[in-house]
Design a protein around this motif. Structure first.
Motif, mmCIF file in Angstrom:
data_model
loop_
_atom_site.group_PDB
_atom_site.id
_atom_site.type_symbol
_atom_site.label_atom_id
_atom_site.label_comp_id
_atom_site.label_asym_id
_atom_site.label_seq_id
_atom_site.Cartn_x
_atom_site.Cartn_y
_atom_site.Cartn_z
ATOM 1 N N LEU A 26 -64.085 63.736 -68.993
ATOM 2 C CA LEU A 26 -63.250 63.108 -67.975
ATOM 3 C C LEU A 26 -62.647 61.806 -68.496
ATOM 4 O O LEU A 26 -61.503 61.463 -68.163
ATOM 5 N N ASP A 27 -63.397 61.076 -69.315
ATOM 6 C CA ASP A 27 -62.835 59.884 -69.954
ATOM 7 C C ASP A 27 -61.673 60.276 -70.865
ATOM 8 O O ASP A 27 -60.638 59.594 -70.898
ATOM 9 N N LEU A 28 -61.855 61.370 -71.593
ATOM 10 C CA LEU A 28 -60.780 61.856 -72.450
ATOM 11 C C LEU A 28 -59.584 62.288 -71.607
ATOM 12 O O LEU A 28 -58.430 62.041 -71.974
ATOM 13 N N GLY A 29 -59.849 62.918 -70.461
ATOM 14 C CA GLY A 29 -58.759 63.317 -69.581
ATOM 15 C C GLY A 29 -57.916 62.135 -69.150
ATOM 16 O O GLY A 29 -56.679 62.203 -69.151
ATOM 17 N N THR A 30 -58.566 61.052 -68.788
ATOM 18 C CA THR A 30 -57.843 59.845 -68.397
ATOM 19 C C THR A 30 -57.004 59.311 -69.546
ATOM 20 O O THR A 30 -55.842 58.919 -69.371
ATOM 21 N N LEU A 31 -57.575 59.292 -70.743
ATOM 22 C CA LEU A 31 -56.868 58.781 -71.913
ATOM 23 C C LEU A 31 -55.663 59.654 -72.258
ATOM 24 O O LEU A 31 -54.577 59.142 -72.567
ATOM 25 N N LEU A 32 -55.834 60.971 -72.192
ATOM 26 C CA LEU A 32 -54.726 61.874 -72.499
ATOM 27 C C LEU A 32 -53.580 61.702 -71.505
ATOM 28 O O LEU A 32 -52.406 61.678 -71.892
ATOM 29 N N TYR A 33 -53.914 61.590 -70.237
ATOM 30 C CA TYR A 33 -52.855 61.401 -69.240
ATOM 31 C C TYR A 33 -52.135 60.078 -69.471
ATOM 32 O O TYR A 33 -50.905 60.000 -69.355
ATOM 33 N N GLU A 34 -52.874 59.040 -69.821
ATOM 34 C CA GLU A 34 -52.279 57.726 -70.061
ATOM 35 C C GLU A 34 -51.314 57.769 -71.237
ATOM 36 O O GLU A 34 -50.255 57.120 -71.215
ATOM 37 N N GLN A 35 -51.630 58.554 -72.285
ATOM 38 C CA GLN A 35 -50.792 58.601 -73.481
ATOM 39 C C GLN A 35 -49.680 59.643 -73.386
ATOM 40 O O GLN A 35 -48.775 59.647 -74.216
ATOM 41 N N THR A 36 -49.761 60.528 -72.403
ATOM 42 C CA THR A 36 -48.703 61.518 -72.196
ATOM 43 C C THR A 36 -47.536 60.855 -71.472
ATOM 44 O O THR A 36 -47.716 59.933 -70.670
ATOM 45 N N TYR A 37 -46.361 61.317 -71.736
ATOM 46 C CA TYR A 37 -45.150 60.728 -71.178
ATOM 47 C C TYR A 37 -45.275 60.594 -69.654
ATOM 48 O O TYR A 37 -45.805 61.499 -68.993
ATOM 49 N N PRO A 38 -44.794 59.500 -69.073
ATOM 50 C CA PRO A 38 -45.021 59.228 -67.642
ATOM 51 C C PRO A 38 -44.114 60.055 -66.728
ATOM 52 O O PRO A 38 -43.244 59.533 -66.031
ATOM 53 N N TYR A 39 -44.350 61.367 -66.721
ATOM 54 C CA TYR A 39 -43.502 62.266 -65.932
ATOM 55 C C TYR A 39 -43.534 61.938 -64.448
ATOM 56 O O TYR A 39 -42.510 62.009 -63.764
ATOM 57 N N THR A 40 -44.702 61.607 -63.918
ATOM 58 C CA THR A 40 -44.794 61.338 -62.481
ATOM 59 C C THR A 40 -43.833 60.227 -62.081
ATOM 60 O O THR A 40 -43.064 60.361 -61.109
ATOM 61 N N ASP A 41 -43.858 59.129 -62.813
ATOM 62 C CA ASP A 41 -42.985 57.996 -62.495
ATOM 63 C C ASP A 41 -41.512 58.396 -62.617
ATOM 64 O O ASP A 41 -40.695 58.058 -61.750
ATOM 65 N N ILE A 42 -41.178 59.099 -63.691
ATOM 66 C CA ILE A 42 -39.776 59.459 -63.927
ATOM 67 C C ILE A 42 -39.288 60.440 -62.871
ATOM 68 O O ILE A 42 -38.170 60.318 -62.350
ATOM 69 N N PHE A 43 -40.106 61.431 -62.535
ATOM 70 C CA PHE A 43 -39.703 62.415 -61.528
ATOM 71 C C PHE A 43 -39.451 61.772 -60.169
ATOM 72 O O PHE A 43 -38.653 62.269 -59.371
ATOM 73 N N VAL A 60 -49.417 67.800 -61.931
ATOM 74 C CA VAL A 60 -50.291 68.700 -61.164
ATOM 75 C C VAL A 60 -51.601 68.937 -61.896
ATOM 76 O O VAL A 60 -52.665 69.027 -61.267
ATOM 77 N N ILE A 61 -51.564 69.034 -63.221
ATOM 78 C CA ILE A 61 -52.816 69.196 -63.964
ATOM 79 C C ILE A 61 -53.698 67.967 -63.767
ATOM 80 O O ILE A 61 -54.902 68.086 -63.498
ATOM 81 N N TYR A 62 -53.122 66.774 -63.846
ATOM 82 C CA TYR A 62 -53.918 65.552 -63.666
ATOM 83 C C TYR A 62 -54.363 65.371 -62.216
ATOM 84 O O TYR A 62 -55.382 64.730 -61.947
ATOM 85 N N TYR A 63 -53.625 65.938 -61.286
ATOM 86 C CA TYR A 63 -53.999 65.894 -59.860
ATOM 87 C C TYR A 63 -55.438 66.356 -59.644
ATOM 88 O O TYR A 63 -56.121 65.887 -58.733
ATOM 89 N N GLN A 64 -55.937 67.244 -60.503
ATOM 90 C CA GLN A 64 -57.311 67.713 -60.360
ATOM 91 C C GLN A 64 -58.321 66.581 -60.555
ATOM 92 O O GLN A 64 -59.404 66.609 -59.967
ATOM 93 N N GLN A 65 -57.969 65.598 -61.371
ATOM 94 C CA GLN A 65 -58.868 64.469 -61.602
ATOM 95 C C GLN A 65 -58.570 63.314 -60.656
ATOM 96 O O GLN A 65 -59.462 62.522 -60.344
ATOM 97 N N ASP A 66 -57.344 63.228 -60.182
ATOM 98 C CA ASP A 66 -56.940 62.161 -59.265
ATOM 99 C C ASP A 66 -56.113 62.797 -58.151
ATOM 100 O O ASP A 66 -54.885 62.793 -58.202
ATOM 101 N N PRO A 67 -56.766 63.390 -57.140
ATOM 102 C CA PRO A 67 -56.048 64.201 -56.140
ATOM 103 C C PRO A 67 -55.205 63.387 -55.162
ATOM 104 O O PRO A 67 -55.464 63.335 -53.961
ATOM 105 N N ASP A 68 -54.165 62.763 -55.700
ATOM 106 C CA ASP A 68 -53.188 62.032 -54.900
ATOM 107 C C ASP A 68 -51.965 62.935 -54.740
ATOM 108 O O ASP A 68 -51.453 63.485 -55.717
ATOM 109 N N SER A 69 -51.467 63.077 -53.541
ATOM 110 C CA SER A 69 -50.348 63.984 -53.281
ATOM 111 C C SER A 69 -49.074 63.590 -54.017
ATOM 112 O O SER A 69 -48.150 64.402 -54.135
#
Length: 696
Positions: free
Chosen positions: A229-246, A300-309
């Motif tokens: 789960l720590d790795l999941g957080t790190l991967l999402y942080e380093q992946t392009y910020p699609y949520t913000d851009i969308f 949506v994949i990260y939503y599983q770790q942080d279920p914010d709509s």
């Protein structure tokens, strides 16, 4: 020539709960604290294709998919670095196996499984002590060889593809060496990524990090190791910020656009927010077409770790914007290779089709959102069949909604000059060869996602196609469900349940958004209350051996609107296009090898008559023909259905830059007489007009 009831309720994810014991090759529900998903992917091998879908897989086996190591040996043959050779070390070898592996196990083909095994074994047996997998970086710079990509060997991106391969291999075999290897690799990632982020070697990995993240969550559900789960957080942080851009509003005209040239490759981790705040899906070149297809699922994949709509909202907004600004009628978008607007002549890369399907298929079980399944069918049953020849030996790099001649000539594509005008022709090496390797995942993964396990202990048919499910319910009872249908060409779908003893379980059926007045019966007895379209119908009952569920999805003819006020004709999940006679011509190029051009045998410049599109269900004639259930349907001769429409020829609409010219102004007047034209399913065409002008 070749061508290319019981209890019935509408479900919401908030009502669906359940957690099943996790064993090798079992259906895997998310462990806490991950969000509980309404649906779970079934182990590879529990779903089999029947009918025309089985024929499609068989053609892949005998075609390019089963023999790419022979036909493209210089890249995916024995010299490939993922087999220990001194050749190609990047994405194309793993790409091929990512499609070959599910095909091999879906069809139970031992020869193909043996081909896959060599790649899996080398990867598992040559893992470094620190956990690194894959080809090692060369000790000294290697000599350049045309057509091979030997560096950057350490890039995170091609390893993401091999992670998908290893996950599928474990699901098919239960080989525990996979779990050990992935555990070591993910520990290596957790230790290494802070110093060497995803985009250390190339920007591709930071755009495609969700492919990595998915497998991290999958492994966590098996092992429960918290570091994942720590790795999941790190991967999402380093992946392009699609949520913000969308979620961005479309920028003002005064906004700086320099970051878009070429398609924003200069913004690396940690990302410059001054740039990302100015980005929007609607901008030309805002994304590379395949990066958008793969990155779409990230929130949506990260939503599983942080279920914010917000994550789901962002993806739905991106899908709306991509359709508005770049969309074409077959469900895809203009991107050749950067996003390139909504003209029906803009190219669509084959890689973006199969990756868009995989993203939608990956988001569907997380959300249970019917619109994702609707779009899977729109793309899979329209865009995907036409881009490969009938024997699955050649493919187009790009396709378009309106393409009336396929020739080695220049067109209005971003990458046209890069590939010497070969982007539209059918070949093995034409355009760029990423698609030669990556196209193979499309059909097998579609079959793998026809059925799901449900969180309430049942099974779900969320995408329709002729198939068979053999699975074990959470209580331990085995069931078999055979789905008989000519869908998407026909509106009838039948499910026959086989069970050794009576058993209670829910059967979930998707009601497509386009389906009106759906009819359902169980053993011939109609069900009165049917879920609304765009929802899930749940049939929860005591099932007996031989029970049959019959479903009718009435397919009305609908008119959709596209660029320059053009119209497209749709019926159910299928889009229809003008039937154009095809003349295939074989050629050879010293650099790109054997390829085919296709020229039209009849006129194409028609507009649909205005009064006909105002009442399509009474103006269009639907003509069906009986064909064997396993006959290949995706060509002009095999098309099981066509429409007869009223149209007029538009003499002023001519070829421009080797493509149909800009669409005539809407409601263009023309003096010619009305004619009847034939429309066939888009996937059955090679040449076509799909987005029509309207004439008085």
């Amino acid at each position: 020539m070749m061508r290319k009831h019981a209890f019935i309720c509408i479900l919401s994810s908030s009502l669906i709960l359940g957690l099943f014991t996790i064993t090798a090759r079992a259906q895997i529900q998310n462990r806490a604290p991950l969000h509980q998903n309404p649906y779970m992917e079934l182990p590879l091998g529990q779903i089999k294709a029947h009918g025309w879908l089985e024929e499609q897989l068989n053609r892949m086996k005998s075609g390019m998919t089963g023999h790419l190591d022979e036909r493209y040996a210089e890249v995916v043959g024995s010299r490939n670095a993922w087999l220990g050779g001194d050749g190609d070390a990047w994405e194309r070898g793993p790409y091929w196996i990512d499609g070959l592996l599910p095909l091999a196990y879906l069809t139970n083909d031992k020869a193909l499984q043996e081909k896959v095994q060599h790649w899996v074994d080398w990867t598992l047996e040559h893992q470094r002590k620190d956990g690194y997998i894959g080809p090692l970086p060369p000790k000294e710079k290697t000599a350049y060889e045309p057509g091979l990509q030997k560096e950057p060997a350490e890039d995170w991106w091609p390893r993401m593809v091999m992670l998908k391969v290893l996950k599928q291999y474990y699901e098919a075999t239960g080989d525990k060496k996979v779990i050990k290897a992935l555990s070591k690799y993910f520990k290596y990632q957790l230790e290494t990524l802070p110093q060497k982020p995803l985009d250390t070697w190339s920007f591709w990995a930071n755009r495609r990090g969700a492919d990595n993240l998915m497998v991290v969550y999958w492994l966590y559900n098996i092992t429960g190791e918290k570091y994942l789960l720590d790795l999941g957080t790190l991967l999402y942080e380093q992946t392009y910020p699609y949520t913000d851009i969308f979620m961005n509003a479309f920028p003002k005209a005064s906004a700086d656009l320099s970051h878009l040239y070429p398609y924003n490759i200069r913004n690396s981790y940690p990302y410059d927010k001054r740039i990302t705040r100015q980005m929007h899906v609607g901008q030309l070149q805002s994304f590379h077409c395949v990066n958008f297809a793969q990155g779409l699922k990230t929130p949506v994949i990260y939503y599983q770790q942080d279920p914010d709509s917000i994550y789901i909202t962002a993806v739905k907004r991106a899908l709306k914007d991509i359709r508005l600004f770049h969309g074409q009628a077959q469900g895809m978008y203009g991107g050749d290779e950067p996003l390139h607007g909504n003209a029906p002549t803009q190219g669509i890369e084959f890689c973006s089709i199969v990756e868009m399907l995989f993203s939608l298929e990956s988001m569907l079980p997380v959300t249970g959102d019917v619109s994702f399944a609707d779009q899977v069918e729109k793309i899979a049953y329209n865009a995907m069949p036409t881009q490969a020849t009938d024997d699955f030996n050649y493919r187009q790099y790009f396709q378009s909604a309106n393409q009336v001649m396929i020739t080695k000539t220049k067109r209005n594509f971003f990458e046209d000059n890069s590939h010497k005008a070969t982007d539209l022709v059918y070949g093995l090496l034409t355009g760029y060869t990423c698609c030669t390797a990556n196209m193979h995942q499309g059909w097998p993964k579609l079959v793998q996602n026809l059925w799901y396990q449900t969180a309430d202990g049942g099974v779900a048919a969320l995408i329709y196609g002729p198939s068979e499910l053999n699975t074990t319910l959470p209580g331990g009872q085995k069931i078999r469900v055979v789905e008989e249908t000519q869908y998407p060409f026909d509106d009838q779908v039948s499910f026959k349940v086989n069970t050794r003893k009576d058993v209670i379980f829910p059967l979930h059926l998707r009601i497509p958004t386009w389906a009106k007045k759906v009819r359902v019966s169980i053993n011939g007895k109609p069900i009165e209350q049917i879920a609304q379209r765009g929802t899930i119908l749940k049939l929860n009952r005591l099932w007996k051996d031989g029970d049959i569920v019959n479903v009718t999805f009435p397919m009305d003819i609908e008119i959709s609107r596209w660029a320059e006020q053009s119209v497209a004709v749709e019926r159910g999940p299928l889009v229809y296009a003008l039937k154009i006679e095809e003349h295939w011509q074989k050629h050879h190029d010293d650099e790109y090898g054997e390829y085919f051009e296709v020229l039209p045998g009849n006129d194409w410049n028609y507009g649909l008559v205005e009064k006909a599109i105002q009442s399509p269900n009474t103006s269009f004639e639907v003509v069906k023909k009986d064909i064997p259930g396993d006959q290949y349907p995706w060509n002009l001769s095999g098309a099981p259905i066509h429409l007869v429409a009223k149209a007029k020829k538009i003499p002023s609409w001519t070829i421009y830059n080797n493509m149909p010219g800009p669409l005539p102004m809407p409601f263009v007047a023309t003096e010619g007489a009305e004619q009847e034209i034939t429309l066939v399913p888009y996937g059955c065409t090679t040449l076509r007009v799909t987005e029509f002008p309207v004439v008085h």
